[in-house]
Each structure stands twice: as structure tokens, then as C-alpha cells.
Design a protein around this motif. Structure first.
Motif, mmCIF file in Angstrom:
data_model
loop_
_atom_site.group_PDB
_atom_site.id
_atom_site.type_symbol
_atom_site.label_atom_id
_atom_site.label_comp_id
_atom_site.label_asym_id
_atom_site.label_seq_id
_atom_site.Cartn_x
_atom_site.Cartn_y
_atom_site.Cartn_z
ATOM 1 N N ARG A 3 0.944 -1.185 0.037
ATOM 2 C CA ARG A 3 -0.189 0.000 -0.137
ATOM 3 C C ARG A 3 0.983 1.279 -0.192
ATOM 4 O O ARG A 3 0.737 2.299 -0.586
ATOM 5 N N GLU A 4 1.946 1.336 0.877
ATOM 6 C CA GLU A 4 2.777 2.263 0.883
ATOM 7 C C GLU A 4 3.720 2.478 -0.552
ATOM 8 O O GLU A 4 3.761 3.656 -1.001
ATOM 9 N N ARG A 6 2.408 1.670 -3.388
ATOM 10 C CA ARG A 6 1.492 2.405 -4.330
ATOM 11 C C ARG A 6 1.194 3.971 -4.214
ATOM 12 O O ARG A 6 1.074 4.426 -5.085
ATOM 13 N N GLN A 7 1.165 4.274 -2.875
ATOM 14 C CA GLN A 7 1.080 5.772 -2.630
ATOM 15 C C GLN A 7 2.291 6.590 -3.012
ATOM 16 O O GLN A 7 2.153 7.382 -3.728
ATOM 17 N N VAL A 8 3.365 5.885 -2.961
ATOM 18 C CA VAL A 8 4.671 6.564 -3.082
ATOM 19 C C VAL A 8 4.712 6.651 -4.697
ATOM 20 O O VAL A 8 4.962 7.700 -5.412
ATOM 21 N N GLU A 9 4.472 5.568 -5.698
ATOM 22 C CA GLU A 9 4.164 5.612 -6.968
ATOM 23 C C GLU A 9 3.132 6.531 -7.451
ATOM 24 O O GLU A 9 3.327 7.262 -8.463
ATOM 25 N N ALA A 10 2.087 6.711 -6.607
ATOM 26 C CA ALA A 10 0.918 7.686 -7.187
ATOM 27 C C ALA A 10 1.634 9.145 -6.942
ATOM 28 O O ALA A 10 1.242 9.969 -7.759
ATOM 29 N N ASP A 11 2.405 9.355 -6.034
ATOM 30 C CA ASP A 11 2.944 10.821 -5.653
ATOM 31 C C ASP A 11 3.751 10.980 -6.707
ATOM 32 O O ASP A 11 3.969 12.305 -7.092
ATOM 33 N N LEU A 12 4.667 10.034 -7.078
ATOM 34 C CA LEU A 12 5.624 10.089 -8.053
ATOM 35 C C LEU A 12 4.830 10.545 -9.540
ATOM 36 O O LEU A 12 5.414 11.531 -10.094
#
Length: 74
Positions: A3-4, A6-12
Motif C-alpha cells: 500500500r505504501e 502504491r502511494q509513493v508511486e501515485a505521488d511520483l
């Protein structure tokens, strides 16, 4: 952990694919948790994700053309 990631990828994607005509809304600045900022980032994230999906569709279509051209040239 996933989950973390996926969140970091979305932020990128948000940072690298941010729409040029929009005012940037920071992810980690003071006030980033204000309801207005959260709502605006959600709207902008949706724009970025649609643009990413559109580019992926175009790339897939172009790849198919390239493969067909290679096969035809054979």
C-alpha cells in the motif's frame, strides 16, 4: 508495504505528470492537510491518472503498429 509503495508511486506520477496549465498544489508543504488542499489534490491526481492512462493507451496502440510493420517487412 504494498500500500505504501502504491502511494509513493501515485505521488511520483503526481509530481512528474502534473498538468502544465494548473497551479501546483504541494504534497508535503505546511497546510497540505487543509481540506481545500486535499480536495484540489484529489482533483489534480484524477487529471494526472487520466493522462497517464491515455498515454499508456497511445503507447500500446503505437506498439501494435510497430509490431505489424516489423512483421510486414519480415
Amino acid at each position: 508495504a504494498r500500500r505504501e509503495l502504491r502511494q509513493v508511486e501515485a505521488d511520483l506520477r503526481y509530481v512528474t505528470g502534473f498538468p502544465k496549465g494548473e497551479k501546483y498544489v504541494a504534497l508535503f508543504a505546511p497546510g497540505a492537510d487543509a481540506p481545500e488542499a486535499v480536495a484540489e489534490r484529489a482533483r489534480l491526481r484524477a487529471l494526472v491518472e487520466r493522462a497517464v492512462a491515455s498515454r499508456a493507451e497511445l503507447a500500446e496502440a503505437d506498439e501494435g503498429k510497430a509490431v505489424r510493420a516489423e512483421l510486414a517487412a519480415g
